[in-house]
Structures are given as C-alpha cells and as structure tokens.
Design a protein around this motif. Structure first.
Motif, PDB file in Angstrom:
ATOM      1  N   HIS A  39       0.895  -1.103  -0.048  1.00  0.00           N
ATOM      2  CA  HIS A  39      -0.066  -0.092   0.070  1.00  0.00           C
ATOM      3  C   HIS A  39       1.004   1.303  -0.029  1.00  0.00           C
ATOM      4  N   PRO A  40       0.363   2.209  -0.623  1.00  0.00           N
ATOM      5  CA  PRO A  40      -0.696   2.649  -1.739  1.00  0.00           C
ATOM      6  C   PRO A  40      -0.482   1.828  -3.094  1.00  0.00           C
ATOM      7  N   HIS A  41       0.615   1.240  -3.304  1.00  0.00           N
ATOM      8  CA  HIS A  41       0.900   0.617  -4.498  1.00  0.00           C
ATOM      9  C   HIS A  41      -0.035  -0.960  -4.326  1.00  0.00           C
ATOM     10  N   LYS A 115      -7.005  -2.431   2.656  1.00  0.00           N
ATOM     11  CA  LYS A 115      -6.071  -2.508   3.387  1.00  0.00           C
ATOM     12  C   LYS A 115      -5.847  -3.786   4.066  1.00  0.00           C
TER      13      LYS A 115
ATOM     14  N   ARG B  65       6.972  13.606   2.576  1.00  0.00           N
ATOM     15  CA  ARG B  65       6.528  12.915   1.398  1.00  0.00           C
ATOM     16  C   ARG B  65       7.993  12.023   0.950  1.00  0.00           C
ATOM     17  N   GLY B  72       6.626   7.302  -0.237  1.00  0.00           N
ATOM     18  CA  GLY B  72       5.657   7.120   0.908  1.00  0.00           C
ATOM     19  C   GLY B  72       4.954   8.382   1.402  1.00  0.00           C
ATOM     20  N   LEU B  73       3.768   8.388   1.777  1.00  0.00           N
ATOM     21  CA  LEU B  73       3.232   9.582   2.195  1.00  0.00           C
ATOM     22  C   LEU B  73       3.475   9.860   3.773  1.00  0.00           C
ATOM     23  N   ASP B 102       3.150   3.232   7.797  1.00  0.00           N
ATOM     24  CA  ASP B 102       2.975   2.660   6.543  1.00  0.00           C
ATOM     25  C   ASP B 102       3.109   3.660   5.310  1.00  0.00           C
ATOM     26  N   ASP B 104       1.539   4.434   3.253  1.00  0.00           N
ATOM     27  CA  ASP B 104       0.151   5.429   2.862  1.00  0.00           C
ATOM     28  C   ASP B 104       0.031   6.480   4.069  1.00  0.00           C
ATOM     29  N   ASP B 124      -5.526   5.649  10.484  1.00  0.00           N
ATOM     30  CA  ASP B 124      -5.060   6.728   9.587  1.00  0.00           C
ATOM     31  C   ASP B 124      -5.834   8.172  10.174  1.00  0.00           C
TER      32      ASP B 124
END
Lengths: 136, 161
Positions: A39-41, A115, B65, B72-73, B102, B104, B124
């Motif tokens: 994630h996010p891929h 996810k 970022r 990666g965010l 993570d 994301d 999140d």
C-alpha cells in the motif's frame, strides 16, 4: 542473461530488500509484516535469486538503496533482505511477473485494494520469510 | 497502586475533546496543561510518556513525502492524533504496541508474541482502523472506525497476545 521471458517457478527463491529498521526484529531475527506491505501501490518489488550469486544479489540491493536515496534526498540504508519462496507467494493467490530492468526484478501482484486484506497477506508472507542481514 | 491506576484513568480522560466551541477548546487546552503537569509530577504518567515518545519518534522519521525513498506519504498530525487517542484508550492491563509508519501515511500498531501469534492495526487520519491478526491457525481481519471507544473485539484480539 535476462529472465524477463522466464516465468517464475514455485521452487525459486525471491528477495525483498529491507530498507527500514522497523521492518525487522533484531530481538529474534524475524521479518515484520510491514516489509511486505504494498500500500498504496498494488504491487511489490522482489528480486529473483535465480542465476546470480550472493554478491550479485547484494549488489542489486545496494543499487536499489542508492536509487531510493537519490529520489528521497536522504540516505537509505539496506539492512538485509527477506528471502521467501515463490511457492509461498503463489499460496496467497498472488502472481509474480518478471519486470526487468533492473536485472532479475519481478513484481508480486495484484494485491487486493482493501488494506485489511493487504495486512493479512503481509503477515502470512512475513511468517514464511527468512531474514538475512547485509554482511558488514 | 490504587491511586496510580486512578490517576492514569484520569489522565486518559483529560485528553478527551468532545466540544468544538471556543470555550470547549479553551477547557481542553487547560486539561492538556493539567495533564502535562501530571505527567511531569507523578511516576504513573510513565505509560503516557511512552505513548508520546513512540508517536513523536515515528512522526519525526516519516514527516515528509517520500520518507521511505519510495513515494511514501507522510504521517500527518491527524494520524498522530488518532494513534495517540487510541493508545490512551487502551485498558491499562494491555501492553502498548510497537509503532511503524505505513507507506500510505497511516501508523501501524503491532502486538507481537511470535511470527504466528501477532495482531496489527493501521490507523489513519480519519480514525479508520484496518486490522489483521494471526493466532496460530486462526486468522482475523477487518476494518472499523475509532471514535471514542475501542471495539470489544479488538480489545479481545490484543488481549490474546
């Protein structure tokens, strides 16, 4: 010799290079599931062991770390690699597609978009993986 | 011991924000100020201090970022906030998780005994929880939202570790 047109077979070994200290546990030398999170891929890079020796395998990992360092502008360290058999990947209903260059590169795909399901798969893969530290 | 447990509960309560008016926010700031002083004064603030330290350490690693060299965010303040709130809401008898970021931008919280006995939650910046666990032959996974209380199922899964 390129492996681009050579399908991945279940008995092959694959390496997922470990670039983060939080992707393994030094306490018991195990791989953390986060190492296998796409994630996010929806795909994930691995390197095939096939037809190359240990030193060349590490060289490919070092090249990947250098490329990441260049892109991020920060020093990316290669701590080691998570070795896993192609069979263990196929057992989770994922495919492995050769994707060169770089040499021996392949993508594991397609991960589900949810996810929670990605986390489940990453836990199963970490359970099967074997951590190999980068020799100093 | 009893006093310590009581004060820990109070400290967790002090971090609650249930209103958005100027008065409510002012009161909340006062609560935080009081709680910070409590954390500095009493040894039973150790758990809270660990939570702060772990989240701050992680945020410092993944604050921009591309922090992972692979697009990666970043971990945002909202994610930081929900992760802290979640951990403050954990019952005292449960261990605190190990944290990682993570790709994301979510924060992953892991409770680990061994590779086939593990439970992990990603949270999140909307409070969405994605969880997965392996307990030998039993596997669980799912998603939910964290608002004020932690689902009893999740408490149960963490308790198994």
């Amino acid at each position: 010799m390129s492996l681009q047109n050579t399908p991945v077979t279940p008995n092959e070994m694959l390496a997922r290079f470990v670039f983060q200290s939080k992707h393994f546990r030094s306490s018991d030398n195990t791989v953390k599931p986060e190492c296998f999170m796409p994630h996010p891929h929806q795909d994930m890079s691995v390197t095939r062991h096939r037809d190359i020796d240990e030193s060349e395998l590490w060289k490919l990992g070092s090249n990947a770390a250098a490329e990441r360092s260049r892109k991020s502008g920060t020093q990316i360290t290669m701590y080691g690699r998570a070795d896993i058999s192609a069979k263990d990947i196929f057992d989770t209903d994922l495919n492995i597609e050769p994707s060169e260059p770089p040499k021996n590169h392949a993508n594991i795909k397609p991960f589900p978009s949810e996810k929670a399901k990605q986390k489940q798969i990453s836990q199963l893969l970490a359970l099967k993986a074997h951590l190999v530290y980068f020799p100093k | 011991m009893t006093a310590a447990a009581t004060m820990n509960y109070s400290t967790a309560y002090l971090f609650s924000t249930q209103g958005i008016s100027a008065e409510a926010l002012s009161i909340d700031e006062s609560k935080k100020s009081i709680s910070n002083r409590l954390l500095d004064t009493f040894s039973m603030g150790e758990r809270s201090r660990i939570i702060f330290n772990r989240v701050v350490e992680l945020t410092s690693i993944a604050s921009v970022r591309g922090w992972d060299g692979y697009d990666g965010l970043p971990v945002t303040y909202g994610t930081h906030y929900y992760a802290r709130r979640f951990m403050f809401r954990l019952p005292e008898h449960l261990p605190l998780p190990e944290l990682s970021a993570d790709p994301d931008g979510a924060i992953s919280m892991e409770w680990y005994r061994m590779p086939d006995w593990i439970f992990s939650i990603s949270i999140d910046d909307t409070g969405k929880l994605d969880y997965s666990g392996i307990f030998a032959d039993k596997k669980v996974s799912g998603s939910s939202f964290f608002v004020e209380e932690i689902d009893s199922d999740i408490i149960d899964y963490i308790g198994r570790i």
